[in-house]
Design an enzyme around this catalytic site. Structure first.
Site, PDB file in Angstrom:
ATOM      1  CG  HIS A 298      -0.417   0.103   2.390  1.00  0.00           C
ATOM      2  ND1 HIS A 298       0.031   1.252   2.936  1.00  0.00           N
ATOM      3  CD2 HIS A 298      -0.637  -0.712   3.452  1.00  0.00           C
ATOM      4  CE1 HIS A 298       0.609   0.875   4.187  1.00  0.00           C
ATOM      5  NE2 HIS A 298       0.122  -0.431   4.575  1.00  0.00           N
TER       6      HIS A 298
ATOM      7  CG  HIS B 130      -1.552  -4.810  14.170  1.00  0.00           C
ATOM      8  ND1 HIS B 130      -0.230  -4.821  14.763  1.00  0.00           N
ATOM      9  CD2 HIS B 130      -1.300  -4.392  12.771  1.00  0.00           C
ATOM     10  CE1 HIS B 130       0.839  -4.853  13.735  1.00  0.00           C
ATOM     11  NE2 HIS B 130       0.089  -4.467  12.591  1.00  0.00           N
TER      12      HIS B 130
ATOM     13  CB  CYS C 293       3.714  -6.591  16.026  1.00  0.00           C
ATOM     14  SG  CYS C 293       2.737  -5.029  16.286  1.00  0.00           S
TER      15      CYS C 293
ATOM     16  CG  HIS D 290       4.299  -1.111   2.268  1.00  0.00           C
ATOM     17  ND1 HIS D 290       2.999  -1.912   1.952  1.00  0.00           N
ATOM     18  CD2 HIS D 290       4.390  -1.465   3.667  1.00  0.00           C
ATOM     19  CE1 HIS D 290       2.593  -2.584   3.029  1.00  0.00           C
ATOM     20  NE2 HIS D 290       3.447  -2.590   3.761  1.00  0.00           N
TER      21      HIS D 290
ATOM     22  CE  LYS E  44       0.350  -5.743   6.382  1.00  0.00           C
ATOM     23  NZ  LYS E  44       1.729  -5.536   5.754  1.00  0.00           N
TER      24      LYS E  44
ATOM     25  CB  CYS F 289      -1.887  -5.391  19.238  1.00  0.00           C
ATOM     26  SG  CYS F 289      -0.560  -4.416  18.150  1.00  0.00           S
TER      27      CYS F 289
ATOM     28  CB  CYS G 282       1.103  -8.333  18.595  1.00  0.00           C
ATOM     29  SG  CYS G 282       0.185  -7.801  16.965  1.00  0.00           S
TER      30      CYS G 282
ATOM     31  CE  LYS H 246       1.279   2.094  10.221  1.00  0.00           C
ATOM     32  NZ  LYS H 246       1.697   0.846  10.560  1.00  0.00           N
TER      33      LYS H 246
END
Ligand code: MSP
Length: 514
Positions: A17, A146, A128, A20, A297, A143, A125, A294
């Site tokens: 995405h 996430h 992570c 990256h 995904k 987490c 997690c 943020k």
């Protein structure tokens, strides 16, 4: 001079995405800029293919992790290409040479007594691939990144004596305040260190997808230790020859703030334990946010870089990210923001400057850049520009460097309006002034285009070609001296560098010739 720059290696558990793409473009801008300075560059990016983040998704999709990695790595490679990035190697942590390199390095630590056997108990997690302390977790067991439930794990594995490096890390931070940038991240990492370091797991039992621990084949290395070592192993085999002597240690390692602890604490400690030189600098950028969150995904609010490239073109993407959000900080992006900057800055400021400069030289001087002295006022405004831009980029200040260049783009447009060449052309007595004006514009356009080349290589390359400058993958920065190139070259008309986007076609158009 050599320059080694890296990006994180991305998990292949999903499609790439814009987050990256962001880090990858940042590294590419630095790599291109250094090549323009005549330096020998190694630019590394790639994919992180082992560990739970990949294994879990593979299981959910009913394929083997290796199949999932093979399927998804294609998209990451395609992204790097679509972004017009000039990486020298694309590492996959499933490369057998990388795996062997990890085993060699870790065996060395084990043999020197840096690694011991123990039992870990705590929160973990899987997204992570990280263990969480009580202070970090949200609402009892979520987490913080996430927002998924953490797992309570208890397992026998091997530990790295991170705690033994506390003092050496503190000394490193004291002696090299530039090791971690920007300052806010330096402080964050330092307080993590001074808060007390515990030994960390370097292996996981009950996981098959990873690099086998050579001295205990029932275990695989914890994905982070495997992954961090990519920065080192890549130099051993990436180009078919061992280039460690030329490029180790890295000059700049760019990462997002989500993986600060691994790079600012674990990584230097591992290198100290392995008796390798430490990177010059780790630069931590912020998050791209969508609707205030943020982009990730897991949260499902991601922008697809391929779509953005289809809509606006790769240069626009490369430009927008560093213009909209000051590099280093968090910042919101949006398609509306994209459209606005595309039209006002790329189409109007730069694209229009290029079109009208070329068109006026064509119309008023038969397509030849006139011979003239550079206009004094522009000489003044461009003095020291190359040094300023280079100094910002030495500090990885991508947005500040771009702002300096853009000020000159705007200055040139203002100069056109002030001189009004279309009026000068009506009056034979103004011929010398028109020559000077057109020469100044050609020089200005040339200088900003050479500097912009690292950011928007396609458009800047086209502008330079239109001015008759010999094509180059990395137009030398040595040439960035306003007034250094004499007149006399032939220009060539080009279609608009950034055709306006339909949706906001109604924005006011610029006055003047073109
Ligand atoms: N595989 C690990 C990194 C190992 S490095 C030895 C990993 N992979 S990841 O696929 O999750 O990529 C994380 C990185 O992607 C971030 O550090 C950052 O560089 C980039 N980004 C991901 N989402 C982002 C944003 N929303 N905004 C900016 N960058 C983002 O962690």
């Amino acid at each position: 001079m050599s320059f080694y720059v890296t990006t994180p290696i991305y998990y292949v558990n999903a499609q790439p995405h814009l987050g990256h793409a962001y880090t990858t473009i940042a590294a590419d801008i630095l790599a291109r800029h250094r090549r323009q300075r005549g330096e020998e560059v190694f630019f590394l990016t790639g994919t992180d293919e082992h560990g739970e983040p990949v294994a879990q998704v593979a299981e959910r999709e009913g394929v083997s992790p290796a199949e999932l990695a093979d399927r998804n790595v294609v998209h990451f490679k395609r992204m790097v290409e679509a972004l017009n990035c000039t990486n020298d190697f694309f590492i996959r942590t499933t490369d057998s040479e990388h795996e062997a390199g990890v085993q060699r390095f870790m065996q060395g630590l084990y043999d020197r007594g840096e690694i011991y056997e123990g039992t870990y108990e705590g929160w973990y997690c899987p997204n992570c691939a990280d263990f969480k302390t009580d202070q970090e977790i949200l609402d009892g067991n979520l987490c913080p990144i996430h927002r998924i439930p953490l797992e309570w794990v208890k397992e026998d594995n091997y530990f790295f004596k991170l705690s033994a490096y506390q003092e050496r890390l503190e000394r490193l931070y004291a002696e090299r305040p530039g090791f971690i940038a920007p300052g806010i991240r330096y402080n964050e990492a330092l307080s993590f260190i001074t808060g007390g370091l515990q030994d960390v797991s370097v292996s996981r039992p009950n996981l098959e997808w990873g690099v086998t621990v050579p001295w205990d084949t029932n275990q695989v290395f914890y994905v982070w230790f495997d992954a961090l070592l990519n920065y080192y192993t890549a130099l051993e085999y990436g180009t078919g020859e061992d280039v460690r002597d030329r490029f180790w240690p890295p000059d700049v390692q760019i990462i997002g703030k989500d993986i600060l602890k691994f790079h600012a604490v674990f990584w230097p400690a591992m290198l100290m334990a392995g008796e390798l030189e430490l990177p010059e600098q780790i630069f931590i950028h912020g998050f791209l946010l969508m609707q205030g969150e943020k982009m990730s995904k897991t949260l499902g609010n991601v922008l697809d870089p391929f779509l953005v490239i289809d809509l606006f073109g790769v240069d626009a993407l490369r430009y927008y990210c560093f213009r909209e959000v000051s590099f280093g900080q968090d910042g919101s992006i949006s398609t509306e923001g994209f459209e606005a900057r595309y039209n006002t800055e790329l189409a109007n400021d730069y694209g229009n400057l290029a079109s009208r400069t070329i068109a006026m030289i064509d119309r008023y001087r038969g397509g030849t850049v006139p011979e003239a002295a550079p206009p004094a006022e522009l000489m003044e405004d461009f003095a020291g520009l190359r040094e300023t831009v280079a100094a910002h980029l030495d500090k990885v200040e991508l947005s500040f460097a771009l702002e300096e260049i853009w000020k000159r783009v705007r200055r040139l447009n203002q100069f056109v309006e002030q001189r009004a060449p279309w009026n000068l052309a009506k009056d034979d007595g103004s011929a010398a002034l028109l020559d000077e004006t057109l020469y100044g514009l050609a020089e200005g356009l040339r200088v900003v285009s050479v500097l912009l080349h690292a950011y928007i290589p396609d458009a800047a390359g086209k502008a330079l070609a239109a001015l008759g400058v010999a094509p180059a993958d990395a137009p030398p920065l040595d040439d960035v001296e306003f007034g250094a190139r004499p007149g006399g070259s032939e220009v060539e008309r080009i279609p608009p560098l950034f055709p306006r986007i339909e949706a906001i076609e109604t924005a006011p158009s610029q006055t003047g010739a073109g």
